[in-house]
Write a protein that holds these residues in place. Structure first.
Motif, short mmCIF file in Angstrom:
data_model
loop_
_atom_site.label_atom_id
_atom_site.label_comp_id
_atom_site.label_asym_id
_atom_site.label_seq_id
_atom_site.Cartn_x
_atom_site.Cartn_y
_atom_site.Cartn_z
N CYS A 4 -10.18 33.33 76.35
CA CYS A 4 -9.61 33.14 77.77
C CYS A 4 -7.81 32.86 77.03
CB CYS A 4 -9.78 31.89 78.01
SG CYS A 4 -11.73 31.61 78.70
N GLY B 165 -13.86 31.55 82.80
CA GLY B 165 -13.47 31.19 81.34
C GLY B 165 -13.86 29.77 81.05
N CYS B 166 -13.93 29.58 79.56
CA CYS B 166 -13.58 27.84 79.42
C CYS B 166 -12.18 27.67 79.25
CB CYS B 166 -14.20 28.21 77.87
SG CYS B 166 -13.26 28.42 76.64
N GLY B 167 -11.60 28.44 79.15
CA GLY B 167 -10.36 28.26 79.40
C GLY B 167 -9.41 27.85 78.11
N GLN B 168 -10.35 27.54 76.82
CA GLN B 168 -9.62 27.32 75.79
C GLN B 168 -9.83 27.35 74.45
OE1 GLN B 168 -12.16 23.23 76.12
NE2 GLN B 168 -13.90 23.62 74.46
N CYS B 169 -10.43 28.77 74.88
CA CYS B 169 -10.53 29.63 73.69
C CYS B 169 -9.45 31.02 73.29
CB CYS B 169 -12.85 30.36 73.17
SG CYS B 169 -12.07 31.46 74.45
N CYS C 86 -15.21 35.59 76.84
CA CYS C 86 -14.75 34.04 76.42
C CYS C 86 -15.45 33.65 75.20
CB CYS C 86 -15.13 33.08 77.38
SG CYS C 86 -14.97 31.42 77.17
N HIS C 87 -15.23 33.17 74.38
CA HIS C 87 -16.13 33.12 73.83
C HIS C 87 -17.39 31.77 73.31
CE1 HIS C 87 -13.55 34.92 69.88
NE2 HIS C 87 -13.32 36.05 70.95
N ASN C 88 -17.24 31.36 74.67
CA ASN C 88 -17.94 30.12 75.02
C ASN C 88 -18.84 30.26 75.95
OD1 ASN C 88 -16.94 28.14 73.13
ND2 ASN C 88 -14.92 27.90 74.11
#
Ligand SMILES: [Zn+2]
Ligand SMILES: [Zn+2]
Length: 388
Positions: free
Chosen positions: A120, A113-117, A128-130
Motif C-alpha cells: 500500500c 487497501g489497508c494503507g499501512q503495509c 495489499c498484504h492485508n
C-alpha cells in the motif's frame, strides 16, 4: 442511513434507511433483498450507485468464490453483495471529508487497501498484504468493494476517498463505469510495464480489458498495436479503438509467426495476455522480442505449459496484474476526459438492477454479442415514475 456523528448530508439528496441489494447465497445463487444503507466513516463517502458493470471477475466470485474473500473464507452465504465496477454520485460525506462534495459524480476504484503495509505504501494497494483482513481481531481496515466488502449490485455503497476519481459532467454513466477498466489497462502498460511512446504492443483477447488495453496503448503512442482474437465483431471494435492490425488466430496456422511478420520479424516489446486461452501464455513469450515484457491479465483455470528456457535465454519479463494502482485510474480518466478514445464502444447492454440475473447471463453467455453489460438502479426507478 443511520448517520454516524459528523456525517454531512443535504436535503437535495435524501438518503433512505434501507436499499435494494443483491446477496450471494450458494455458488451462482443471487437473491434480491434489502439491507440498511451504510454510513460513511472517516475518510469515506456514501456513493449513490448510478451504474455497475459486470466483469468476468464477478463471474469468478459468484460461481467459484475467489478472489472474493469474506471473513477469511469463501463469499457464499455471508449476506455478501458482489459487484466491483461502478460509478455514481457522492451523497454523504464522512466526518472530516472535504475532498469531495455532495452531488459530485465519481468513478470508484475497488481497492482501498489497508494503507499501512509495504505494498500500500508503494501505491500497489491491489496487492495489499492485508487483503481481506477487515473483520474481528483481524481488522486492518482493508476494503475491496465487491471482493472483501459489500459491492455495487445495490443502491448505495461506502467508498474510501482514496478510491474515487471525479468524472466530467457530460460523461455518461455507462462510460463512467468503464473508467476503472481503462485504469487497469493503464496500470498494465505504464506503471507496471514501463511502456513509452513508439514501443510495440500485442493484445491477445478482445474482452473488455483487452479492448481497453488496445485503446490506452494507442492513446499512449504505441506503434504498432496488434490484436489477436477469433471473433470478427470484436476485431472491428479493436480497429475503431486504435488497433493497427488484427490477427484472427482461428484462421492463421501460426499466430506467433503472423505477429512477428507484422513487426519486422522480431516480435513486439509487450504482450498483454487477456484471453485466458490455454496456449496463450506460451504464445505470448514467443511473440515478444528479446528483453520484451509479457503482462498476464486473465484468469486461467488450468496451469499453463510455458517454455521457461525461452524466457530465461531471452531475458523476457513476465508479470501478473491485479486491478489497478499508483493512481493509474486518474490518468486513464484524463485520457477519457480528452476523448482520446471512445470507451462506450465496449458497452453493449444496460438493464435495471432488478434484472441482474439476466444481465449476468448476457455477459457470461455473450448473448446478442454482449461485451460490457451494465445494471442501473435508477433506470428501474425512472421506469416506475413514468408508469405512474
Ligand atoms: Zn473487474
Ligand atoms: Zn495494505
Amino acid at each position: 442511513m443511520d448517520a454516524l456523528a459528523g456525517v454531512k448530508t443535504i436535503k437535495d439528496f435524501p438518503i433512505p434507511q434501507r436499499m435494494k441489494a443483491w446477496v450471494l447465497g450458494d455458488p451462482g445463487e443471487l437473491t434480491l433483498t434489502d439491507k440498511p444503507v451504510p454510513s460513511p466513516k472517516r475518510a469515506e463517502v456514501l456513493v449513490r450507485i448510478d451504474a455497475a458493470a459486470i466483469c468476468a471477475t464477478d463471474l469468478e466470485v459468484i460461481y467459484q468464490g475467489p478472489p472474493g474473500l469474506i471473513q477469511g473464507g469463501l463469499p457464499f452465504n455471508k449476506n455478501f453483495t458482489p459487484g466491483h465496477e461502478y460509478m455514481g454520485t457522492v451523497v454523504a460525506l464522512g466526518p472530516g471529508v472535504d475532498e469531495y462534495s455532495i452531488g459530485q459524480r465519481v468513478a470508484c476504484e475497488i481497492h482501498a487497501g489497508c494503507g499501512q503495509c509495504k505494498r500500500c505504501r508503494e501505491g500497489m494497494y491491489t496487492s495489499c498484504h492485508n487483503y481481506g483482513l477487515n473483520y474481528g481481531e483481524h481488522d486492518k481496515g482493508h476494503r475491496a468493494n465487491g471482493f472483501t466488502t459489500d459491492g455495487a449490485f445495490c443502491e448505495y455503497q461506502v467508498n474510501n476517498i482514496n478510491t474515487l476519481v471525479a468524472i466530467r459532467h457530460d460523461m455518461s454513466d455507462e462510460e463512467g463505469a468503464l473508467v476503472v477498466t481503462a485504469g487497469t489497462a493503464m496500470y498494465a502498460l505504464t506503471e507496471l510495464g514501463g511502456l513509452v511512446a513508439g514501443e510495440s504492443v500485442v493484445v491477445s483477447g478482445a474482452g473488455p480489458i483487452g479492448l481497453m488495453v488496445v485503446a490506452v496503448a494507442k492513446a499512449l503512442g504505441a506503434q504498432p498495436v496488434i490484436l489477436t482474437e477469433m471473433r470478427d465483431d470484436r476485431m472491428k471494435i479493436a480497429r475503431q479503438l486504435g488497433a493497427d492490425f488484427t490477427v484472427n488466430v482461428g484462421q492463421v496456422a501460426d499466430a506467433v509467426a503472423a505477429v512477428k511478420a507484422l513487426n519486422g520479424g522480431k516480435g513486439v516489446d509487450y504482450v498483454v495476455e487477456c484471453s485466458a486461452a490455454s496456449r496463450a501464455v506460451n504464445d505470448a513469450v514467443h511473440m515478444v522480442n528479446r528483453g520484451g515484457k509479457v503482462c498476464l491479465a486473465a484468469f486461467t483455470h488450468e496451469p499453463a505449459l510455458v517454455d521457461i528456457a525461452h524466457i530465461v535465454s531471452n531475458n523476457i519479463y513476465v508479470y501478473g496484474i491485479r486491478g489497478e494502482g499508483k493512481s493509474a485510474v486518474h490518468r486513464a480518466e484524463a485520457f477519457m476526459r480528452q476523448k482520446r478514445f471512445d470507451a462506450t464502444k465496449v458497452h453493449t447492454h444496460t438493464f435495471p438492477l432488478a434484472d441482474l440475473p439476466t444481465a449476468i447471463r448476457y455477459a457470461k453467455d455473450r448473448v446478442d454479442d454482449a461485451i460490457k453489460v451494465v445494471v442501473k438502479p435508477r433506470l428501474e426507478a425512472a421506469r416506475k415514475v413514468a408508469a405512474e
